[in-house]
Design an enzyme around this catalytic site. Structure first.
Site, mmCIF file in Angstrom:
data_model
loop_
_atom_site.group_PDB
_atom_site.id
_atom_site.type_symbol
_atom_site.label_atom_id
_atom_site.label_comp_id
_atom_site.label_asym_id
_atom_site.label_seq_id
_atom_site.Cartn_x
_atom_site.Cartn_y
_atom_site.Cartn_z
ATOM 1 N N GLY A 9 -8.716 1.807 -0.978
ATOM 2 C CA GLY A 9 -7.949 1.241 -2.093
ATOM 3 C C GLY A 9 -8.633 0.101 -2.810
ATOM 4 C CB SER A 11 -8.361 1.224 -8.012
ATOM 5 O OG SER A 11 -7.079 1.032 -7.468
ATOM 6 N N GLY A 13 -6.592 -5.357 -6.940
ATOM 7 C CA GLY A 13 -6.050 -6.265 -5.932
ATOM 8 C C GLY A 13 -7.007 -6.705 -4.847
ATOM 9 C CE LYS A 35 -4.196 6.236 -10.527
ATOM 10 N NZ LYS A 35 -3.669 4.869 -10.466
ATOM 11 C CG ASP A 49 -3.666 10.557 -2.528
ATOM 12 O OD1 ASP A 49 -2.927 10.066 -1.649
ATOM 13 O OD2 ASP A 49 -3.294 10.758 -3.690
ATOM 14 C CB SER A 127 0.751 -5.834 8.452
ATOM 15 O OG SER A 127 2.147 -5.898 8.551
ATOM 16 C CE1 TYR A 141 4.325 -3.063 1.080
ATOM 17 C CE2 TYR A 141 5.601 -4.996 1.707
ATOM 18 C CZ TYR A 141 4.390 -4.412 1.396
ATOM 19 O OH TYR A 141 3.240 -5.168 1.408
ATOM 20 C CB SER A 142 10.319 -4.312 5.579
ATOM 21 O OG SER A 142 10.170 -5.596 5.058
ATOM 22 C CB ALA A 143 10.619 0.545 7.613
ATOM 23 C CE LYS A 145 2.104 -3.101 3.901
ATOM 24 N NZ LYS A 145 0.684 -2.753 3.862
ATOM 25 C CB THR A 176 -2.505 -7.685 -6.203
ATOM 26 O OG1 THR A 176 -1.296 -7.201 -5.621
ATOM 27 C CG2 THR A 176 -3.133 -8.717 -5.288
HETATM 28 N N1 LIG Z 1 -0.020 -8.440 -3.180
HETATM 29 C C1 LIG Z 1 0.821 -8.863 -2.255
HETATM 30 O O1 LIG Z 1 1.636 -9.755 -2.484
HETATM 31 C C2 LIG Z 1 0.763 -8.253 -0.868
HETATM 32 C C3 LIG Z 1 1.481 -8.887 0.147
HETATM 33 C C4 LIG Z 1 1.430 -8.359 1.426
HETATM 34 C C5 LIG Z 1 0.672 -7.251 1.708
HETATM 35 N N2 LIG Z 1 -0.027 -6.651 0.705
HETATM 36 C C6 LIG Z 1 -0.790 -5.450 1.056
HETATM 37 O O2 LIG Z 1 -2.125 -5.583 0.610
HETATM 38 C C7 LIG Z 1 -2.681 -4.282 0.420
HETATM 39 C C8 LIG Z 1 -3.346 -4.215 -0.946
HETATM 40 O O3 LIG Z 1 -2.359 -4.368 -1.945
HETATM 41 P P1 LIG Z 1 -2.607 -5.160 -3.297
HETATM 42 O O4 LIG Z 1 -1.660 -6.291 -3.321
HETATM 43 O O5 LIG Z 1 -4.038 -5.431 -3.496
HETATM 44 O O6 LIG Z 1 -2.017 -4.078 -4.347
HETATM 45 P P2 LIG Z 1 -2.709 -3.149 -5.434
HETATM 46 O O7 LIG Z 1 -3.490 -3.980 -6.391
HETATM 47 O O8 LIG Z 1 -1.588 -2.306 -5.961
HETATM 48 O O9 LIG Z 1 -3.739 -2.244 -4.594
HETATM 49 C C9 LIG Z 1 -3.306 -1.165 -3.809
HETATM 50 C C10 LIG Z 1 -4.449 -0.208 -3.626
HETATM 51 O O10 LIG Z 1 -4.001 0.882 -2.802
HETATM 52 C C11 LIG Z 1 -4.316 2.103 -3.461
HETATM 53 N N3 LIG Z 1 -3.378 3.180 -3.125
HETATM 54 C C12 LIG Z 1 -2.047 3.257 -3.355
HETATM 55 N N4 LIG Z 1 -1.557 4.433 -2.937
HETATM 56 C C13 LIG Z 1 -2.608 5.138 -2.447
HETATM 57 C C14 LIG Z 1 -2.771 6.425 -1.885
HETATM 58 N N5 LIG Z 1 -1.745 7.293 -1.757
HETATM 59 N N6 LIG Z 1 -3.997 6.816 -1.499
HETATM 60 C C15 LIG Z 1 -5.070 6.001 -1.634
HETATM 61 N N7 LIG Z 1 -4.996 4.762 -2.176
HETATM 62 C C16 LIG Z 1 -3.777 4.344 -2.570
HETATM 63 C C17 LIG Z 1 -4.238 1.764 -4.942
HETATM 64 O O11 LIG Z 1 -4.933 2.767 -5.675
HETATM 65 P P3 LIG Z 1 -4.409 3.281 -7.127
HETATM 66 O O12 LIG Z 1 -5.005 2.352 -8.139
HETATM 67 O O13 LIG Z 1 -4.955 4.666 -7.215
HETATM 68 O O14 LIG Z 1 -2.902 3.233 -7.088
HETATM 69 C C18 LIG Z 1 -4.929 0.405 -4.943
HETATM 70 O O15 LIG Z 1 -6.321 0.560 -4.924
HETATM 71 C C19 LIG Z 1 -1.514 -3.289 0.564
HETATM 72 O O16 LIG Z 1 -1.548 -2.707 1.863
HETATM 73 C C20 LIG Z 1 -0.295 -4.163 0.393
HETATM 74 O O17 LIG Z 1 0.855 -3.651 1.035
HETATM 75 C C21 LIG Z 1 -0.001 -7.126 -0.576
#
Ligand SMILES: NC(=O)c1ccc[n+]([C@@H]2O[C@H](COP(=O)([O-])OP(=O)(O)OC[C@H]3O[C@@H](n4cnc5c(N)ncnc54)[C@H](OP(=O)(O)O)[C@@H]3O)[C@@H](O)[C@H]2O)c1
Length: 190
Positions: A9, A11, A13, A35, A49, A127, A141-143, A145, A176
């Site tokens: 992942g 792309s 964040g 993508k 994916d 997580s 989402y919580s579940a 994690k 993000t």
């Molecule tokens: N941001 C926060 O506040 C926060 C807090 C706690 C935990 N997290 C965790 O941190 C991690 C990264 O999240 P982020 O905040 O950086 O969000 P993000 O910018 O939305 O990044 C999520 C990444 O996961 C990819 N993804 C989503 N569904 C997918 C799938 N089915 N197969 C492959 N890739 C997939 C997305 O790709 P696409 O571009 O193709 O969708 C993107 O590259 C996640 O596990 C999230 O739960 C984030």
């Protein structure tokens, strides 16, 4: 020491920034996208994916074929659904678990044989603070994690003997694409 790193992942964040930082620090970084890649980072892109097991197998074996090893697996990719427990569509619930939990399990299972053979490695699982406390209107989402917490704790004990470390990261709220990508389901007014 230079490492071969597989990160999911990238792309946007955390994944995008982490992949960039690691590559800029001289590591060999393979990052997954769904993508088209738009980036100037010296990262090797792989299509994958989390809901498609064949794409997971193909991405992991491409790295093993090229590098012969994976030192660090960073399970970053994930999605976020919001909505009440009572009315959230079952499709959202299934997608949430299939992406964040089952998808992560499948990536780990593909990487583990190589880590065992090479005599060690590190698995870093994203997580959330939502994996430590239930977030209202983000129950699934919580579940997902919480499931990652249990998985990681158990796995850590299973693979310690193979010199494989399992690390959990619990971010709080960060700006993000996580929120803009969120699949929200709003309950109808009653
Ligand atoms: N941001 C926060 O506040 C926060 C807090 C706690 C935990 N997290 C965790 O941190 C991690 C990264 O999240 P982020 O905040 O950086 O969000 P993000 O910018 O939305 O990044 C999520 C990444 O996961 C990819 N993804 C989503 N569904 C997918 C799938 N089915 N197969 C492959 N890739 C997939 C997305 O790709 P696409 O571009 O193709 O969708 C993107 O590259 C996640 O596990 C999230 O739960 C984030």
């Amino acid at each position: 020491m230079k490492k071969v790193i597989f990160i999911t992942g990238i792309s946007s964040g955390f994944g995008k920034q982490t992949a960039r930082l690691l590559a800029e620090n001289g590591h060999t970084v393979y990052g997954t996208i769904r993508k088209k890649a738009v980036s100037d980072t010296p990262v090797h892109y792989l299509k994958m994916d989390l809901t498609d097991i064949e794409s997971i197998k193909a991405a992991v074996s491409a790295v093993i074929e090229k590098e012969g090893r994976i030192d660090v697996l960073i399970n970053n990719a994930g999605m976020h659904s919001g909505g009440p427990v009572e009315t959230s569509p079952i499709e959202n619930i299934n997608l949430q678990m299939e992406t964040n939990f089952t998808g992560m399990v499948n990536v780990i299972r593909e990487v583990l044989p190589t880590m065992r053979k090479q005599g060690g490695g590190t698995i870093i699982n994203f997580s959330s603070i939502g994996g430590l406390m239930g977030l209202p209107f983000q129950a699934f989402y919580s579940a997902s994690k919480f499931a990652i917490e249990g998985l990681s704790e158990a796995l850590r004990m299973e693979v310690k003997r193979f010199n494989i470390n399992v690390v959990i990261i619990n971010p709080g709220d960060f700006h993000t694409s996580n929120s803009s990508n969120r699949r929200n389901y709003l309950a109808p007014n009653r």
